[in-house]
Design a protein around this motif. Structure first.
Motif, PDB file in Angstrom:
ATOM      1  N   LEU A  48      42.882  49.507  25.559  1.00  0.00           N
ATOM      2  CA  LEU A  48      43.506  48.267  26.036  1.00  0.00           C
ATOM      3  C   LEU A  48      43.841  48.351  27.521  1.00  0.00           C
ATOM      4  CD1 LEU A  48      45.889  47.501  23.031  1.00  0.00           C
ATOM      5  CD2 LEU A  48      43.839  46.251  23.651  1.00  0.00           C
ATOM      6  N   GLU A  49      44.371  49.496  27.944  1.00  0.00           N
ATOM      7  CA  GLU A  49      44.675  49.660  29.375  1.00  0.00           C
ATOM      8  C   GLU A  49      43.407  49.629  30.211  1.00  0.00           C
ATOM      9  OE1 GLU A  49      46.886  53.197  29.696  1.00  0.00           O
ATOM     10  OE2 GLU A  49      48.769  52.336  28.909  1.00  0.00           O
ATOM     11  N   GLN A  50      42.335  50.200  29.658  1.00  0.00           N
ATOM     12  CA  GLN A  50      41.065  50.181  30.384  1.00  0.00           C
ATOM     13  C   GLN A  50      40.543  48.757  30.539  1.00  0.00           C
ATOM     14  OE1 GLN A  50      38.125  52.672  28.579  1.00  0.00           O
ATOM     15  NE2 GLN A  50      36.575  52.288  30.143  1.00  0.00           N
ATOM     16  N   CYS A  51      40.654  47.965  29.479  1.00  0.00           N
ATOM     17  CA  CYS A  51      40.232  46.550  29.559  1.00  0.00           C
ATOM     18  C   CYS A  51      41.105  45.778  30.532  1.00  0.00           C
ATOM     19  CB  CYS A  51      40.288  45.925  28.179  1.00  0.00           C
ATOM     20  SG  CYS A  51      39.060  46.556  27.029  1.00  0.00           S
ATOM     21  N   LEU A  52      42.394  46.088  30.581  1.00  0.00           N
ATOM     22  CA  LEU A  52      43.290  45.408  31.499  1.00  0.00           C
ATOM     23  C   LEU A  52      42.933  45.692  32.943  1.00  0.00           C
ATOM     24  CD1 LEU A  52      45.837  43.654  31.887  1.00  0.00           C
ATOM     25  CD2 LEU A  52      47.193  45.749  31.717  1.00  0.00           C
ATOM     26  N   GLU A  53      42.568  46.948  33.213  1.00  0.00           N
ATOM     27  CA  GLU A  53      42.173  47.314  34.570  1.00  0.00           C
ATOM     28  C   GLU A  53      40.871  46.661  34.982  1.00  0.00           C
ATOM     29  OE1 GLU A  53      43.768  48.911  36.845  1.00  0.00           O
ATOM     30  OE2 GLU A  53      45.535  49.315  35.591  1.00  0.00           O
ATOM     31  N   GLU A  54      40.018  46.374  34.006  1.00  0.00           N
ATOM     32  CA  GLU A  54      38.719  45.777  34.341  1.00  0.00           C
ATOM     33  C   GLU A  54      38.869  44.345  34.825  1.00  0.00           C
ATOM     34  OE1 GLU A  54      36.251  46.159  30.930  1.00  0.00           O
ATOM     35  OE2 GLU A  54      35.947  48.336  31.166  1.00  0.00           O
ATOM     36  N   PHE A  55      39.697  43.548  34.158  1.00  0.00           N
ATOM     37  CA  PHE A  55      39.782  42.141  34.604  1.00  0.00           C
ATOM     38  C   PHE A  55      40.977  41.883  35.519  1.00  0.00           C
ATOM     39  CE2 PHE A  55      43.379  40.837  32.120  1.00  0.00           C
ATOM     40  CZ  PHE A  55      43.308  41.525  30.918  1.00  0.00           C
ATOM     41  N   LYS A  56      41.792  42.876  35.855  1.00  0.00           N
ATOM     42  CA  LYS A  56      42.871  42.687  36.805  1.00  0.00           C
ATOM     43  C   LYS A  56      42.302  42.614  38.218  1.00  0.00           C
ATOM     44  CE  LYS A  56      46.724  44.913  36.179  1.00  0.00           C
ATOM     45  NZ  LYS A  56      47.737  45.991  36.175  1.00  0.00           N
ATOM     46  N   LYS A  57      42.845  41.703  39.005  1.00  0.00           N
ATOM     47  CA  LYS A  57      42.387  41.542  40.384  1.00  0.00           C
ATOM     48  C   LYS A  57      43.590  41.626  41.308  1.00  0.00           C
ATOM     49  CE  LYS A  57      38.417  38.623  39.289  1.00  0.00           C
ATOM     50  NZ  LYS A  57      37.762  37.314  39.500  1.00  0.00           N
ATOM     51  N   ASN A  58      43.422  42.297  42.385  1.00  0.00           N
ATOM     52  CA  ASN A  58      44.486  42.437  43.376  1.00  0.00           C
ATOM     53  C   ASN A  58      44.441  41.252  44.341  1.00  0.00           C
ATOM     54  OD1 ASN A  58      45.383  44.891  42.294  1.00  0.00           O
ATOM     55  ND2 ASN A  58      43.773  46.024  43.421  1.00  0.00           N
ATOM     56  N   ILE A  59      45.108  40.150  43.957  1.00  0.00           N
ATOM     57  CA  ILE A  59      45.171  38.953  44.813  1.00  0.00           C
ATOM     58  C   ILE A  59      46.627  38.672  45.110  1.00  0.00           C
ATOM     59  CG2 ILE A  59      43.007  37.970  43.977  1.00  0.00           C
ATOM     60  CD1 ILE A  59      44.575  36.254  42.074  1.00  0.00           C
ATOM     61  N   GLU A  60      46.859  37.829  46.118  1.00  0.00           N
ATOM     62  CA  GLU A  60      48.218  37.516  46.553  1.00  0.00           C
ATOM     63  C   GLU A  60      48.935  36.680  45.496  1.00  0.00           C
ATOM     64  OE1 GLU A  60      48.017  35.631  50.294  1.00  0.00           O
ATOM     65  OE2 GLU A  60      47.195  37.383  51.359  1.00  0.00           O
ATOM     66  N   TRP A  61      50.267  36.673  45.651  1.00  0.00           N
ATOM     67  CA  TRP A  61      51.085  35.953  44.655  1.00  0.00           C
ATOM     68  C   TRP A  61      50.879  34.435  44.721  1.00  0.00           C
ATOM     69  CZ3 TRP A  61      55.086  32.402  45.437  1.00  0.00           C
ATOM     70  CH2 TRP A  61      55.782  32.040  44.268  1.00  0.00           C
ATOM     71  N   ILE A  62      50.578  33.946  45.919  1.00  0.00           N
ATOM     72  CA  ILE A  62      50.377  32.513  46.071  1.00  0.00           C
ATOM     73  C   ILE A  62      49.179  32.033  45.278  1.00  0.00           C
ATOM     74  CG2 ILE A  62      48.924  32.700  48.142  1.00  0.00           C
ATOM     75  CD1 ILE A  62      51.601  30.050  47.358  1.00  0.00           C
ATOM     76  N   GLU A  63      48.218  32.934  45.021  1.00  0.00           N
ATOM     77  CA  GLU A  63      47.039  32.595  44.225  1.00  0.00           C
ATOM     78  C   GLU A  63      47.322  32.727  42.731  1.00  0.00           C
ATOM     79  OE1 GLU A  63      44.351  31.341  45.405  1.00  0.00           O
ATOM     80  OE2 GLU A  63      44.852  31.581  47.531  1.00  0.00           O
ATOM     81  N   ARG A  64      48.300  33.586  42.384  1.00  0.00           N
ATOM     82  CA  ARG A  64      48.595  33.826  40.971  1.00  0.00           C
ATOM     83  C   ARG A  64      49.744  32.959  40.465  1.00  0.00           C
ATOM     84  NH1 ARG A  64      50.885  38.341  40.705  1.00  0.00           N
ATOM     85  NH2 ARG A  64      50.864  39.006  42.875  1.00  0.00           N
ATOM     86  N   LEU A  65      50.825  32.871  41.248  1.00  0.00           N
ATOM     87  CA  LEU A  65      52.020  32.125  40.866  1.00  0.00           C
ATOM     88  C   LEU A  65      52.541  32.558  39.494  1.00  0.00           C
ATOM     89  CD1 LEU A  65      51.102  28.500  42.048  1.00  0.00           C
ATOM     90  CD2 LEU A  65      52.641  30.123  43.166  1.00  0.00           C
ATOM     91  N   ASP A  66      52.580  33.848  39.265  1.00  0.00           N
ATOM     92  CA  ASP A  66      53.115  34.373  38.005  1.00  0.00           C
ATOM     93  C   ASP A  66      54.511  34.924  38.258  1.00  0.00           C
ATOM     94  OD1 ASP A  66      52.227  36.343  39.645  1.00  0.00           O
ATOM     95  OD2 ASP A  66      51.562  37.671  38.037  1.00  0.00           O
ATOM     96  N   MET A  67      55.406  34.625  37.349  1.00  0.00           N
ATOM     97  CA  MET A  67      56.784  35.085  37.461  1.00  0.00           C
ATOM     98  C   MET A  67      57.311  35.377  36.056  1.00  0.00           C
ATOM     99  SD  MET A  67      58.520  32.725  40.420  1.00  0.00           S
ATOM    100  CE  MET A  67      59.797  33.933  40.661  1.00  0.00           C
ATOM    101  N   THR A  68      58.143  36.404  36.005  1.00  0.00           N
ATOM    102  CA  THR A  68      58.789  36.772  34.749  1.00  0.00           C
ATOM    103  C   THR A  68      60.288  36.705  34.964  1.00  0.00           C
ATOM    104  OG1 THR A  68      56.941  38.262  34.235  1.00  0.00           O
ATOM    105  CG2 THR A  68      58.978  38.527  32.972  1.00  0.00           C
TER     106      THR A  68
END
Length: 307
Positions: A48-68
């Motif tokens: 699962l961690e390997q799959c997460l690393e595959e589709f994770k992208k290092n983009i800025e927060w303004i492009e993601r707008l994700d907050m917890t």
């Protein structure tokens, strides 16, 4: 034919297998159901961690707008002195209202944290006054909706006009009946006044001017010609005067030519010359009619002589 033979051989094999299993004790009396093996769930954390690393992208927060974020502070809980952990423990997950309010406060906290970051990066968060959003529906669909709304408005206006016409007709009928009743009342009052005059109970003749008197009594607040009749100051017109001279004023006519004591004693119109003249004497000074027809007996005699 070959297919029929194959299907028959298959059924014979299945029957033999069932008999063999029954003889070995694998089958028990009753309903026999094939049991499927339980599905095994594998928690492959590494995969699962390997799959997460595959589709994770290092983009800025303004492009993601994700907050917890957790929920925003509850003012009521703060006034009661409860902590965040106590507040979360008090929430019943089966209560729809509490659960939805928790989600609402969580979204509220996210907005309060995101707005300062957006303002810091100079990203506008308010819609401009001249902003035109693209409609979800097409122009053709909106045209249909507009036509439907207009048709509803027209139908409502027609119904309102029909209601008004019905109300006006109802009011017109009411006014018509009131006018007829008023005319009948005036006619009855006039007939009563005429009868009173004929019997000699009154000497007023104002009821002959019916329309004028009725209009005057309406202005004066009277209810008919018998109420508050006033004499006509303008006088009698020529037509009324002529009819009065020709037909009189009504009233009692029987016994008008009877002699009374005054008329019997009044001899002013007596003329002796006229009364004692030979032409007016009965049987004297009359000329016999030469062409007088003979009587019936005379005519019969003349007929008999002619035969």
């Amino acid at each position: 034919m070959a297919q029929d033979s194959e299907s028959a051989s298959d059924t014979e094999d299945s029957d033999l297998e069932l008999q063999d299993a029954f003889s070995k004790g694998f089958l028990k009396p009753g309903l026999n159901v094939v049991e499927e093996a339980k599905k095994r769930y594998v928690n492959n954390v590494v995969g699962l961690e390997q799959c997460l690393e595959e589709f994770k992208k290092n983009i800025e927060w303004i492009e993601r707008l994700d907050m917890t974020n957790g929920p925003a502070a509850d003012i009521i809980a703060l006034t009661e002195g409860k902590s965040v952990s106590q507040e979360r423990s008090d929430i019943d997950p089966d209560d729809d209202f509490q659960r939805e309010m928790y989600f609402y406060r969580q979204a509220q906290a996210t907005v309060l944290d995101a707005l300062p970051q957006l303002n810091q990066q100079k990203i506008p968060t308010k819609r401009p006054d001249d902003y035109f959003a693209e409609m979800a529906k097409s122009d053709h669909q909106m045209h249909k909706i507009r036509e439907k709304i207009l048709s509803k408005q027209i139908s409502m206006e027609k119904s309102e006009k029909a209601k008004q016409l019905r109300a006006l007709r109802k009011y017109g009928k009411k006014v018509h009946t009131e006018v007829i009743q008023q005319r009948q009342k005036e006619k009855k009052a006039m007939m009563t006044a005429v009868k009173k005059y004929q019997k000699g109970l009154t000497d007023k003749l104002d009821f002959l001017e019916g329309d004028k008197v009725s209009s005057k009594t309406k202005k004066e607040g009277g209810k008919g010609p018998a109420a508050g009749i006033k004499q006509n100051k303008q006088g009698v017109n020529a037509k009324r005067k002529y009819k009065n001279e020709k037909f009189g004023f009504g009233g009692k006519k029987r016994g008008l030519k009877w002699n009374t004591k005054d008329s019997h004693d009044d001899v002013s119109s007596f003329r002796s010359k006229v009364a004692h003249s030979k032409s007016n004497s009965f049987g004297k000074g009359r000329k016999k009619n030469a062409n007088k027809r003979p009587g019936k007996r005379t005519r019969q005699k003349k007929k008999n002589q002619a035969r």
